[in-house]
Design a protein around this motif. Sequence first.
Motif, mmCIF file in Angstrom:
data_model
loop_
_atom_site.group_PDB
_atom_site.id
_atom_site.type_symbol
_atom_site.label_atom_id
_atom_site.label_comp_id
_atom_site.label_asym_id
_atom_site.label_seq_id
_atom_site.Cartn_x
_atom_site.Cartn_y
_atom_site.Cartn_z
ATOM 1 N N ALA A 97 -35.143 -38.842 79.607
ATOM 2 C CA ALA A 97 -34.857 -40.254 79.836
ATOM 3 C C ALA A 97 -35.459 -40.703 81.166
ATOM 4 N N VAL A 98 -36.007 -41.912 81.185
ATOM 5 C CA VAL A 98 -36.440 -42.508 82.449
ATOM 6 C C VAL A 98 -35.266 -43.322 82.981
ATOM 7 N N ASP A 99 -34.770 -42.938 84.156
ATOM 8 C CA ASP A 99 -33.578 -43.532 84.760
ATOM 9 C C ASP A 99 -33.966 -44.712 85.646
ATOM 10 N N ASP A 100 -33.031 -45.605 85.874
ATOM 11 C CA ASP A 100 -33.210 -46.728 86.808
ATOM 12 C C ASP A 100 -34.471 -47.521 86.496
ATOM 13 N N PHE A 101 -34.763 -47.705 85.228
ATOM 14 C CA PHE A 101 -36.019 -48.361 84.861
ATOM 15 C C PHE A 101 -36.018 -49.819 85.300
ATOM 16 N N GLY A 102 -37.152 -50.235 85.819
ATOM 17 C CA GLY A 102 -37.296 -51.605 86.271
ATOM 18 C C GLY A 102 -37.298 -51.732 87.779
ATOM 19 N N THR A 103 -36.894 -50.682 88.476
ATOM 20 C CA THR A 103 -36.785 -50.763 89.938
ATOM 21 C C THR A 103 -38.050 -50.271 90.643
ATOM 22 N N GLY A 104 -38.777 -49.360 90.033
ATOM 23 C CA GLY A 104 -39.948 -48.784 90.701
ATOM 24 C C GLY A 104 -41.198 -49.563 90.365
#
Length: 291
Positions: A177-184
Amino acid sequence: VRATRGGDEVRGYVPSMGQIFLRRFQMVTQFRQSLEDGHVSVHYQPKITLPNRQVAGVEALVRWVHPEFGRLGPDEFVPAIEAAGLIGVLTSFVLEESLRRVRKWLDEGLRISAAVNLSVRNLGDEDFPAKVQRELERFGVPPELLTFELTESGVMSDPQKALPILRELHSLGIELAVDDFGTGYSSLAYLRQLPVDQVKIDKSFVLGMGTDLGDLAVVRSIVELGHSLGLTVVAEGVEEDVARDQLEAMGCDVAQGYLISRPLPEDRLEAWLQARTARSPGRHSETVLTL
Ligand code: C2E
Ligand code: MG
Ligand code: MG
Ligand code: MG
């Protein structure tokens, strides 16, 4: 500095650089001992599927009750542990605890997956996939009941190193899973190249979407993007019924947040599951959640 007396009182005491350094130093040198002493533990936060609200799995979140500093959040100590080269020790501990928990559920006739957070530094260890495979075998847990969560910035910082290891983990059958998506630096093209199964929308957007149309738009487009790439979309930070209902209407697959449950110690999670699941005898994997 123009600090009023009142302001200082509210903020309390501000540690000096020397004190911060000392605290980090103590954390790092005392971590192994704290593990041995049982001061480090794993809490689990359940996730539910939308719209049918079954238990989709749990996320393992590490906790440390330090003898001197008290409760420490992972945001406070994981970076120090990483910098000191001790992340392998931490990850092994969390992985082992989580697999032991999944094994117990299997023995009770429940198929509940566990998600473990990885640091990019775990991917610097070439032997990591082999170690994980050994642990899965030791506990007799099928790989699809294990998910690893990684932040996109983590993967992006050194893709040359990270990608082969991620591919190896993925080929073992573990979910990624790609976590915290949208922040990087969310490069959508890049997401397509990653061997991932799930995308987790960062909680800042989910928390904001009730009041901020921009956040709502971001959430909506991540759901669409994720689905067009064939990924399972998970929303973290679901605190309100309204948010859950909106996510459900958008077609988001999984919800995680305080509305469903806070991260819980193992015994309290068991009580939570027991209160909310109807287990049909003899049927494996029948976990019906009534919320
Ligand atoms: P994360 O992986 O994005 O985990 C979700 C964080 O959001 C957790 O914070 C969780 O307690 C919090 N959260 C869950 N639901 C809600 C909600 O409805 N509202 C709000 N405001 N917050 C919610 P936590 O446990 O403090 O963990 C912080 C971060 O520390 C994690 O973010 C993860 O990046 C890292 N972390 C935690 N455990 C581990 C670990 O075992 N290994 C590594 N490498 N990192 C870890
Ligand atoms: Mg996570
Ligand atoms: Mg997250
Ligand atoms: Mg986070």
